[in-house]
Design a protein around this motif. Structure first.
Motif, short mmCIF file in Angstrom:
data_model
loop_
_atom_site.label_atom_id
_atom_site.label_comp_id
_atom_site.label_asym_id
_atom_site.label_seq_id
_atom_site.Cartn_x
_atom_site.Cartn_y
_atom_site.Cartn_z
N GLY A 14 0.80 -1.23 0.00
CA GLY A 14 0.00 0.00 0.00
C GLY A 14 0.82 1.26 0.00
O GLY A 14 0.29 2.35 -0.24
N THR A 15 2.11 1.14 0.27
CA THR A 15 2.99 2.30 0.31
C THR A 15 4.23 2.03 -0.53
O THR A 15 4.57 0.86 -0.82
N LYS A 30 15.00 2.28 -14.03
CA LYS A 30 13.92 2.95 -14.75
C LYS A 30 13.20 3.87 -13.79
O LYS A 30 13.09 3.59 -12.57
N VAL A 31 12.71 4.98 -14.31
CA VAL A 31 11.90 5.91 -13.52
C VAL A 31 10.57 6.07 -14.22
O VAL A 31 10.52 6.28 -15.44
N GLY A 32 9.50 5.92 -13.47
CA GLY A 32 8.16 6.06 -14.02
C GLY A 32 7.37 7.10 -13.25
O GLY A 32 7.71 7.45 -12.12
N ARG A 33 6.30 7.55 -13.87
CA ARG A 33 5.47 8.60 -13.26
C ARG A 33 4.32 8.00 -12.47
O ARG A 33 3.73 6.99 -12.87
N ILE A 34 4.02 8.61 -11.34
CA ILE A 34 2.84 8.27 -10.55
C ILE A 34 1.71 9.21 -10.94
O ILE A 34 1.91 10.42 -11.05
N ALA A 35 0.54 8.65 -11.16
CA ALA A 35 -0.61 9.46 -11.59
C ALA A 35 -0.89 10.59 -10.61
O ALA A 35 -0.76 10.39 -9.39
N PRO A 36 -1.26 11.77 -11.11
CA PRO A 36 -1.46 12.94 -10.24
C PRO A 36 -2.38 12.69 -9.07
O PRO A 36 -2.14 13.16 -7.96
N ARG A 88 -1.12 10.45 -1.85
CA ARG A 88 -1.16 9.19 -1.11
C ARG A 88 0.21 8.54 -1.00
O ARG A 88 0.56 7.96 0.04
N HIS A 89 1.00 8.61 -2.08
CA HIS A 89 2.28 7.90 -2.11
C HIS A 89 3.48 8.81 -1.83
O HIS A 89 4.62 8.34 -1.85
N GLY A 90 3.23 10.08 -1.59
CA GLY A 90 4.30 10.96 -1.16
C GLY A 90 5.29 11.37 -2.23
O GLY A 90 6.42 11.79 -1.91
N GLY A 91 4.94 11.24 -3.48
CA GLY A 91 5.83 11.64 -4.56
C GLY A 91 5.20 11.37 -5.90
O GLY A 91 4.14 10.73 -6.00
N ASN A 92 5.85 11.86 -6.96
CA ASN A 92 5.26 11.72 -8.30
C ASN A 92 6.02 10.77 -9.22
O ASN A 92 5.73 10.69 -10.41
N PRO A 98 0.79 2.37 -8.08
CA PRO A 98 2.23 2.42 -8.31
C PRO A 98 3.05 1.55 -7.38
O PRO A 98 4.15 1.12 -7.75
N ALA A 99 2.55 1.28 -6.17
CA ALA A 99 3.32 0.43 -5.26
C ALA A 99 3.42 -1.00 -5.79
O ALA A 99 4.47 -1.64 -5.70
N VAL A 100 2.33 -1.51 -6.37
CA VAL A 100 2.37 -2.83 -6.98
C VAL A 100 3.33 -2.83 -8.17
O VAL A 100 4.14 -3.75 -8.35
N THR A 101 3.26 -1.80 -9.00
CA THR A 101 4.18 -1.69 -10.14
C THR A 101 5.62 -1.70 -9.67
O THR A 101 6.47 -2.42 -10.20
N ALA A 102 5.93 -0.89 -8.66
CA ALA A 102 7.31 -0.80 -8.17
C ALA A 102 7.79 -2.11 -7.58
O ALA A 102 8.97 -2.45 -7.68
N SER A 103 6.89 -2.87 -6.96
CA SER A 103 7.31 -4.08 -6.26
C SER A 103 7.92 -5.11 -7.19
O SER A 103 8.84 -5.85 -6.79
#
Length: 261
Positions: free
Chosen positions: A33-34, A57-63, A68-72, A151-156
């Protein structure tokens, strides 16, 4: 049986699916969740994997999810054995998980030189960039729904990365307005996206700055020669084995790859 939230067990399951090329019909644990939970899984997977990380790789977090996730932005490792040099016009075969998720993305690639101690800002971060190249990030995961659960699932799962194609360099990048450079992406000869880096928050150097700060917080060093795939310029273009992807930068710099299963 309760769904596990142990990052090591989740990492083991994700690695097994990648190694066995087995699609995951469900995520192998509780959804992180984080970003801290996501990076705990990612760090465990990197340690278990054992391969050398050659880039990130660096990806964008939806606006709507930034607060919620503390960054973009988010990040994930790119392993050295999945980084392919195609600067002389080669068309490499890039494997994906055909029964999972797969996409190709036109990206600017930054190569770090020495990253000194101390703080950087959007201007001074350029001082630790040794080279800039064009390229294609190949995104793929055995979990087909990887981008549908935040994005947390994507990053994991390694940030949904499966490889990087290094295209020709931008030799005069220090004197080039990268932000306004036109970029087109084609799949099988059909244009699927066109944009400039004006759509990329504070641009590729903002991605480099984000990466320095994020990896430092995780205790991960950035050795010289580390690549940064700075973010999708024209979008995330889903792709299948057997298809061909080509990115064109500034109307003349081309980089291509063939997608295999």
């Amino acid at each position: 049986m309760a769904t596990t939230s142990d990052p090591i067990l989740v990492a083991q399951a994700l690695l097994a699916a990648r190694a066995e090329k087995t699609p995951l019909t469900v995520y192998p644990g509780a959804y992180p969740g984080t970003m801290a939970e996501a990076y705990a899984i990612q760090d465990a997977a990197i340690a278990l994997d054992g391969r050398r990380v050659g880039g990130w790789k660096v990806g964008r977090i939806a606006p709507e999810l930034v607060e919620r996730h503390g960054g973009n932005r988010l990040t994930g490792p790119i392993f050295s054995d999945e980084i392919v040099d195609a600067s002389a016009g080669e068309i490499p075969d890039m494997p994906v998980y055909g029964a999972g998720f797969a996409a190709a993305e036109a990206e600017i690639l930054l190569c770090f030189g020495e990253v000194a101690d101390g703080d950087y800002d959007i201007d001074t971060v350029r001082d630790c960039i040794a080279a800039v190249r064009t390229g294609i990030e190949v995104a793929s995961s055995p979990f087909p729904e990887i981008n549908r659960h935040g994005p947390a699932v994507t990053a994991s799962d390694y940030g949904n990365n499966k490889g990087l194609v290094l295209g020709p360099p931008i030799a005069d990048w220090r004197d080039t307005d990268l932000i306004t450079m036109p970029v087109e992406m084609s799949v099988d000869g059909e244009i699927v996206g066109a944009a400039t880096m004006e759509t990329m928050l504070d641009g590729p150097f903002g991605s480099a700055l984000f990466l320095i700060r994020t990896l430092r917080a995780r205790g991960i060093a950035i050795p010289p020669g580390t690549w940064v795939s700075a973010g999708a310029i024209t979008g995330i273009h889903e792709i299948k084995p057997g298809q061909h992807a080509e990115a064109v930068f500034d109307g003349k710099i081309r980089v291509s790859c063939s997608i295999t299963g």
